[in-house]
Design a protein around this motif. Structure first.
Motif, PDB file in Angstrom:
ATOM      1  N   SER A  18       0.796  -1.226   0.000  1.00 37.58           N
ATOM      2  CA  SER A  18       0.000   0.000   0.000  1.00 37.58           C
ATOM      3  C   SER A  18       0.825   1.271   0.000  1.00 37.58           C
ATOM      4  O   SER A  18       0.360   2.309  -0.486  1.00 37.58           O
ATOM      5  N   GLY A  19       2.053   1.224   0.562  1.00 35.58           N
ATOM      6  CA  GLY A  19       2.831   2.445   0.660  1.00 35.58           C
ATOM      7  C   GLY A  19       2.071   3.482   1.448  1.00 35.58           C
ATOM      8  O   GLY A  19       1.378   3.184   2.426  1.00 35.58           O
ATOM      9  N   ALA A  20       2.163   4.752   1.018  1.00 37.59           N
ATOM     10  CA  ALA A  20       1.463   5.826   1.694  1.00 37.59           C
ATOM     11  C   ALA A  20       0.005   5.923   1.272  1.00 37.59           C
ATOM     12  O   ALA A  20      -0.769   6.672   1.875  1.00 37.59           O
ATOM     13  N   GLY A  21      -0.377   5.206   0.212  1.00 35.02           N
ATOM     14  CA  GLY A  21      -1.776   5.174  -0.169  1.00 35.02           C
ATOM     15  C   GLY A  21      -2.162   5.997  -1.373  1.00 35.02           C
ATOM     16  O   GLY A  21      -3.324   6.401  -1.490  1.00 35.02           O
ATOM     17  N   GLY A  22      -1.247   6.239  -2.306  1.00 35.58           N
ATOM     18  CA  GLY A  22      -1.613   6.978  -3.505  1.00 35.58           C
ATOM     19  C   GLY A  22      -2.635   6.232  -4.342  1.00 35.58           C
ATOM     20  O   GLY A  22      -3.642   6.805  -4.771  1.00 35.58           O
ATOM     21  N   LEU A  23      -2.389   4.952  -4.563  1.00 33.81           N
ATOM     22  CA  LEU A  23      -3.338   4.132  -5.308  1.00 33.81           C
ATOM     23  C   LEU A  23      -4.650   4.026  -4.547  1.00 33.81           C
ATOM     24  O   LEU A  23      -5.743   4.107  -5.127  1.00 33.81           O
ATOM     25  N   ASP A  24      -4.559   3.887  -3.235  1.00 35.64           N
ATOM     26  CA  ASP A  24      -5.750   3.732  -2.403  1.00 35.64           C
ATOM     27  C   ASP A  24      -6.579   5.013  -2.357  1.00 35.64           C
ATOM     28  O   ASP A  24      -7.810   4.962  -2.349  1.00 35.64           O
ATOM     29  N   GLU A  39       1.250  -3.270   4.463  1.00 41.32           N
ATOM     30  CA  GLU A  39       2.405  -2.413   4.194  1.00 41.32           C
ATOM     31  C   GLU A  39       3.451  -2.624   5.283  1.00 41.32           C
ATOM     32  O   GLU A  39       3.176  -2.443   6.473  1.00 41.32           O
ATOM     33  N   HIS A  40       4.665  -2.971   4.860  1.00 39.60           N
ATOM     34  CA  HIS A  40       5.723  -3.320   5.806  1.00 39.60           C
ATOM     35  C   HIS A  40       6.418  -2.100   6.389  1.00 39.60           C
ATOM     36  O   HIS A  40       6.872  -2.118   7.543  1.00 39.60           O
ATOM     37  N   ASN A  41       6.533  -0.999   5.630  1.00 45.07           N
ATOM     38  CA  ASN A  41       7.248   0.189   6.087  1.00 45.07           C
ATOM     39  C   ASN A  41       6.442   0.906   7.170  1.00 45.07           C
ATOM     40  O   ASN A  41       5.267   1.228   6.971  1.00 45.07           O
ATOM     41  N   ALA A  42       7.088   1.186   8.306  1.00 43.21           N
ATOM     42  CA  ALA A  42       6.367   1.728   9.461  1.00 43.21           C
ATOM     43  C   ALA A  42       5.791   3.113   9.191  1.00 43.21           C
ATOM     44  O   ALA A  42       4.630   3.394   9.531  1.00 43.21           O
ATOM     45  N   MET A  48      -0.921   5.703   6.142  1.00 48.30           N
ATOM     46  CA  MET A  48      -2.191   5.093   5.734  1.00 48.30           C
ATOM     47  C   MET A  48      -3.237   5.213   6.844  1.00 48.30           C
ATOM     48  O   MET A  48      -4.386   5.592   6.603  1.00 48.30           O
ATOM     49  N   GLU A  49      -2.841   4.886   8.059  1.00 50.72           N
ATOM     50  CA  GLU A  49      -3.791   4.887   9.172  1.00 50.72           C
ATOM     51  C   GLU A  49      -4.310   6.289   9.487  1.00 50.72           C
ATOM     52  O   GLU A  49      -5.456   6.453   9.920  1.00 50.72           O
ATOM     53  N   LYS A  50      -3.493   7.305   9.267  1.00 51.39           N
ATOM     54  CA  LYS A  50      -3.922   8.674   9.542  1.00 51.39           C
ATOM     55  C   LYS A  50      -4.916   9.189   8.504  1.00 51.39           C
ATOM     56  O   LYS A  50      -5.715  10.087   8.798  1.00 51.39           O
ATOM     57  N   PHE A 325      -3.848  15.818   3.027  1.00 50.25           N
ATOM     58  CA  PHE A 325      -3.253  14.500   3.243  1.00 50.25           C
ATOM     59  C   PHE A 325      -1.999  14.654   4.095  1.00 50.25           C
ATOM     60  O   PHE A 325      -1.109  15.448   3.795  1.00 50.25           O
ATOM     61  N   GLU A 326      -1.911  13.886   5.187  1.00 44.37           N
ATOM     62  CA  GLU A 326      -0.801  14.000   6.136  1.00 44.37           C
ATOM     63  C   GLU A 326       0.196  12.854   5.962  1.00 44.37           C
ATOM     64  O   GLU A 326      -0.181  11.686   6.026  1.00 44.37           O
ATOM     65  N   PHE A 327       1.454  13.211   5.769  1.00 48.29           N
ATOM     66  CA  PHE A 327       2.520  12.213   5.693  1.00 48.29           C
ATOM     67  C   PHE A 327       3.255  12.147   7.026  1.00 48.29           C
ATOM     68  O   PHE A 327       3.472  13.164   7.686  1.00 48.29           O
TER      69      PHE A 327
END
Length: 357
Positions: A18-24, A39-42, A48-50, A325-327
């Protein structure tokens, strides 16, 4: 049994890589609800959760090779024979390098860890979603040993999983994204149904010395995308070092070649074509941004036409992420999350086409 339908009617989606969720972000804009993500990267998982309130629980923060399909379906709230309406994901592109292909078993595409594409097709086969979207680097379609072997295996496994599909390289700028970013999209549906058709370009213009897309509606430029955006300076945005002092004199849209004898510079600093094209590359406000990389070197652009590094709010605009969108993470992490993302607007156009098939 049918899966739970979203209020928009598009349906339930599960997301891999999923990464940061661009596709999502794009598929949610098209009406789907992302109900589970792996998504493995913390930092990316926290991002994504935010931003994705449709997720009923936390992102599955594990290596996809260690995650059972049943656990993904359970996280999405799908029980018994229920299945998702859409599977989406963009497996990392690193397996398609030429490294290691001197080994026969890798040349034949038999390395179980060489390509995470197989993790995607495994979930596709086991979850049996009604439709799917798979995104990847367009180099996967190249006619070389590494790419061809991986690509042919991917398509074969999609067919064996019970799906009809179509594949096409889409140029993000042709769909209203203010960035030159070609990506491969493989889309499909279960056999016996109408196969989705890739969306027609909404915009067009010049790219790599040729015309693409709908030339009657010009590409969205970086100047248009950043117009009216006010954002604070960021630490480290000044380009220092041996070459940073050269950046201010480079015209917008140009790169290190400005400082070559072939371009009649009075004090040449570089030999012709001695560096990567993106070395000291500046944005041209009259054109879409060049591709923004996940891990650029210290002198790799695109830089802002004001001779500095791009700020995070500016990169979000050039990817078509919402301003809200918050990173999560430090600057290098955010750059990587953005650089690895599918532009949400492009994802939306593809998801709409799949939804309406």
């Amino acid at each position: 049994m049918s899966s739970k339908r979203s209020s928009t009617g598009a349906g339930v989606a599960i997301s891999l890589f999923s990464g940061a969720g661009g596709l999502d972000q794009g598929i949610e804009d098209a009406g789907y609800d992302v109900r589970a993500a792996v998504e493995h990267n913390a930092d990316a998982a926290t991002t994504m959760e935010k931003n994705f309130l449709s997720l009923p629980g936390p992102v599955i923060r594990s290596d996809i090779l260690d995650v059972e399909t049943s656990d993904i379906l359970k996280a999405a709230g799908l029980r018994g024979r229920a299945r998702p309406d859409l599977l989406v994901g963009g497996p990392p592109c690193t397996p398609f390098s030429k490294s290691g292909f001197w080994l026969e078993w890798k040349r034949k595409g038999l390395d179980p860890t060489a390509s995470l594409l197989q993790a995607y097709t495994r979930v596709l086969r086991e979850a049996q979603p009604r439709k799917f979207i798979l995104e990847n680097v367009y180099a996967l379609t190249y006619n070389n040993v590494a790419s061809r072997t991986a690509y042919e295996r991917l398509l074969r496994e999609i067919d064996e999983a019970g799906y009809d599909y179509t594949a096409k390289v889409l140029h993000a700028a042709d769909y209203g994204v203010p960035q030159a970013r070609p990506r491969l999209f493989v889309i499909g549906t279960q056999k016996g149904n109408s196969v989705p058709v890739h969306p027609e370009p909404s915009h067009g213009g010049s790219w790599e010395r040729r015309s693409t897309g709908n030339v009657e509606r010009p590409h969205v430029t970086s100047g248009e995308a950043l117009d009216g955006l006010v954002c604070d300076p960021e630490p480290g945005e000044v380009v220092n070092g041996q070459y940073g002092k050269l950046l201010p004199d480079i015209p917008p849209g140009d790169n290190y070649l400005f400082y070559t004898a072939e371009r009649n510079h009075p004090d040449p600093q570089f030999k012709w074509r001695s560096r990567f094209w993106s070395f000291l590359l500046k944005l041209d406000p009259a054109k879409p941004s060049p591709t923004i990389q996940a891990q650029p070197g210290p002198n790799i652009g695109p830089f802002h036409w004001d001779s500095r590094r791009l700020r995070v709010p500016e990169m979000k605009r050039l990817f078509t992420f919402p301003d809200s969108f918050e990173f999560v993470g430090k600057r290098a992490s955010v750059q990587a999350q953005l650089g690895n993302s599918v532009p949400p607007l492009l994802a939306r156009r593809v998801a709409e086409a799949v939804r309406d098939a």
